[in-house]
Design a protein around this motif. Structure first.
Motif, PDB file in Angstrom:
ATOM      1  N   VAL A  34      33.127  36.487  50.747  1.00  0.00           N
ATOM      2  CA  VAL A  34      33.386  36.483  49.309  1.00  0.00           C
ATOM      3  C   VAL A  34      33.867  35.094  48.898  1.00  0.00           C
ATOM      4  O   VAL A  34      34.912  34.622  49.374  1.00  0.00           O
ATOM      5  N   ASN A  35      33.099  34.441  48.069  1.00  0.00           N
ATOM      6  CA  ASN A  35      33.462  33.111  47.573  1.00  0.00           C
ATOM      7  C   ASN A  35      34.172  33.248  46.235  1.00  0.00           C
ATOM      8  O   ASN A  35      33.654  33.875  45.309  1.00  0.00           O
ATOM      9  N   PHE A  36      35.368  32.657  46.131  1.00  0.00           N
ATOM     10  CA  PHE A  36      36.154  32.718  44.894  1.00  0.00           C
ATOM     11  C   PHE A  36      36.191  31.353  44.220  1.00  0.00           C
ATOM     12  O   PHE A  36      36.377  30.331  44.875  1.00  0.00           O
ATOM     13  N   THR A  37      36.024  31.366  42.907  1.00  0.00           N
ATOM     14  CA  THR A  37      36.188  30.158  42.096  1.00  0.00           C
ATOM     15  C   THR A  37      37.152  30.475  40.962  1.00  0.00           C
ATOM     16  O   THR A  37      36.948  31.437  40.217  1.00  0.00           O
ATOM     17  N   TRP A  38      38.204  29.677  40.850  1.00  0.00           N
ATOM     18  CA  TRP A  38      39.200  29.860  39.795  1.00  0.00           C
ATOM     19  C   TRP A  38      39.013  28.772  38.743  1.00  0.00           C
ATOM     20  O   TRP A  38      38.839  27.591  39.075  1.00  0.00           O
ATOM     21  N   LYS A  39      39.061  29.150  37.492  1.00  0.00           N
ATOM     22  CA  LYS A  39      38.965  28.188  36.395  1.00  0.00           C
ATOM     23  C   LYS A  39      40.132  28.367  35.431  1.00  0.00           C
ATOM     24  O   LYS A  39      40.620  29.488  35.243  1.00  0.00           O
ATOM     25  N   THR A  63      43.692  30.276  29.443  1.00  0.00           N
ATOM     26  CA  THR A  63      42.772  31.336  29.822  1.00  0.00           C
ATOM     27  C   THR A  63      42.189  31.034  31.198  1.00  0.00           C
ATOM     28  O   THR A  63      41.574  29.989  31.401  1.00  0.00           O
ATOM     29  N   TYR A  64      42.385  31.953  32.120  1.00  0.00           N
ATOM     30  CA  TYR A  64      41.891  31.810  33.480  1.00  0.00           C
ATOM     31  C   TYR A  64      40.692  32.728  33.690  1.00  0.00           C
ATOM     32  O   TYR A  64      40.644  33.831  33.152  1.00  0.00           O
ATOM     33  N   ALA A  65      39.753  32.270  34.495  1.00  0.00           N
ATOM     34  CA  ALA A  65      38.610  33.095  34.882  1.00  0.00           C
ATOM     35  C   ALA A  65      38.433  32.949  36.389  1.00  0.00           C
ATOM     36  O   ALA A  65      38.358  31.834  36.901  1.00  0.00           O
ATOM     37  N   VAL A  66      38.403  34.067  37.091  1.00  0.00           N
ATOM     38  CA  VAL A  66      38.174  34.033  38.533  1.00  0.00           C
ATOM     39  C   VAL A  66      36.869  34.765  38.813  1.00  0.00           C
ATOM     40  O   VAL A  66      36.685  35.904  38.379  1.00  0.00           O
ATOM     41  N   THR A  67      35.963  34.074  39.484  1.00  0.00           N
ATOM     42  CA  THR A  67      34.655  34.628  39.802  1.00  0.00           C
ATOM     43  C   THR A  67      34.524  34.803  41.307  1.00  0.00           C
ATOM     44  O   THR A  67      34.806  33.880  42.071  1.00  0.00           O
ATOM     45  N   ALA A  68      34.108  35.984  41.728  1.00  0.00           N
ATOM     46  CA  ALA A  68      33.866  36.278  43.140  1.00  0.00           C
ATOM     47  C   ALA A  68      32.369  36.494  43.332  1.00  0.00           C
ATOM     48  O   ALA A  68      31.744  37.244  42.586  1.00  0.00           O
ATOM     49  N   THR A  69      31.810  35.809  44.329  1.00  0.00           N
ATOM     50  CA  THR A  69      30.380  35.915  44.610  1.00  0.00           C
ATOM     51  C   THR A  69      30.173  36.264  46.078  1.00  0.00           C
ATOM     52  O   THR A  69      30.798  35.649  46.954  1.00  0.00           O
TER      53      THR A  69
END
Length: 389
Positions: free
Chosen positions: A327-332, A368-374
């Motif tokens: 699971v790859n996580f990217t936090w913005k 505003t934070y956005a965390v995407t899991a791929t």
């Protein structure tokens, strides 16, 4: 105990208050101007504690208690931006409609040619939005909001729109705050549907339909809210119960902004429930505490708004039965990437998590934070958005 494929929805905590007063405030003045019964708008009380300036968080561990990595570089804050969308073109219904330019010059839209325009109506700021939004503007309570308004030729339907400056709050948070507040106001009866969305020239507005009991009887109110370029926009429709929103929908198709977005918007990711249903994720949500007491994530701990002084913010996730993947996580933060990290999810994993800490005593940076899991192999992707104040 064997794992079950349980799909948890996101706990959409709508923030402090709702959004019906702003609508009723405008409707009250509009109704009065048009000869109808006015609705009294109570004055909200109380203001929130300002959020202290915070530092960008540093990611921590996932799945097991491991040391936190070093802090990530700072990301420059940008104004809260509308979620992008693709607008529908106007239909033949509005071919002969009249173009209206908003009093603040921020937008234009078309309305039926036989509609009766209102005069230069204003509503008081402090009683037309929630205390939370009012406090966020930093404006005086005596500030007036200029309202663009018109009524149908038979005076049964009212549509209004207005702009409020100095509101740098994401649309989802703003909508939730105003909706919760409006639901506490006198005359409110029930929410019919709080999942409405509309695309206004490429920017997504959130809306709800509701019924209210006012002096003239029961009415339907449909209210949309949008945060764009540091401003709040609200579009409202008041009508007899059962009136279709055909005119309002067509008005949205004709809507045009006078200025482009000033910050890079996040693409629309859809609701957590919809994303979970379309991916190999069984649960996905953000929380300030990690509940490991069960075999699955605890959705009761999920929320979308956190104070800056929160110790840690976790993204808690579960994959469908039998799914093992990286699971790859990217936090913005406000559209700028602040960290990325990968974790392995095995077939024996009950559920996993990734966390971030503020790194300094000042706490998390507001925004505003956005965390995407791929999923590396499956390619499935899911995004959760949350706000730090």
């Amino acid at each position: 105990m064997g794992r079950q494929n349980v799909r948890f929805g996101f706990d959409r905590a709508r923030g402090a208050r709702g959004r019906v007063l702003a609508f009723l405030g405008a409707v009250a003045l509009v109704a009065s101007a048009c000869g109808g019964a006015a609705v009294a708008s109570p004055v909200p009380t109380g203001t929130p504690t300002p959020t202290p300036t915070a530092t960008v968080p540093a990611p921590t561990a996932s799945g097991t208690a491991t040391p936190a990595p070093t802090a990530s570089p700072s990301a420059a804050a940008t104004p809260a931006s509308a979620t992008v969308c693709t607008s529908e073109p106007p239909t033949s219904v509005s071919a002969g409609w009249t173009t209206v330019t908003g009093q603040d010059g921020d937008y234009t839209y078309n309305e039926p040619a036989d509609w009766i325009p209102g005069s230069n109506i204003t509503i008081p700021l402090d009683t037309s939005v929630s205390p939370t939004t009012f406090a966020a503007t930093g404006l005086a309570g005596s500030t007036k909001i200029k309202v663009d308004i018109a009524r149908s030729s038979d005076s049964s339907v009212l549509i209004s729109a207005w702009t409020l400056d100095k509101v740098d709050i994401p649309t989802d948070t703003l909508f939730g705050t105003e909706l919760a507040w409006l639901k506490t106001q006198n005359g409110f009866k029930s929410v019919v549907d709080d999942t409405l969305t509309a695309c206004l020239d490429g920017s997504t507005a959130r809306g709800f339909s509701s019924t209210w009991t006012i002096a003239s009887g029961e009415r339907t109110f449909v209210i949309y809210s949008l945060s764009r370029n540091g401003k709040m926009y609200q579009i409202q429709m008041a009508s007899p119960v059962g009136t279709p929103t055909t005119t309002l929908d067509e008005l949205f198709r004709t809507w045009k902004w006078s200025a482009p977005l000033t910050s890079t918007p996040e693409p629309s990711s859809g609701s957590i429930d919809d994303q979970i249903a379309a991916t190999k994720f069984a649960a996905f949500g953000t929380a300030s505490e990690l509940d490991q007491s069960g075999d699955h994530p605890n959705p009761a701990t999920f929320k979308t708004e956190f104070p800056a002084k929160t110790d840690k913010i976790y993204i808690v996730y579960e994959l469908d039965d039998g799914v093992a993947d990286t699971v790859n996580f990217t936090w913005k933060l406000d559209g700028a990437q602040i960290f990325d990290k990968s974790y392995d999810y095995t077939a024996n994993t009950a559920f996993g998590w990734a966390g971030i800490t503020a790194g300094r005593s000042a706490g998390f940076k507001a925004g505003t934070y956005a965390v995407t899991a791929t999923l590396k192999n499956a390619g499935d992707s899911i995004t959760a958005v949350f706000t730090v104040r």
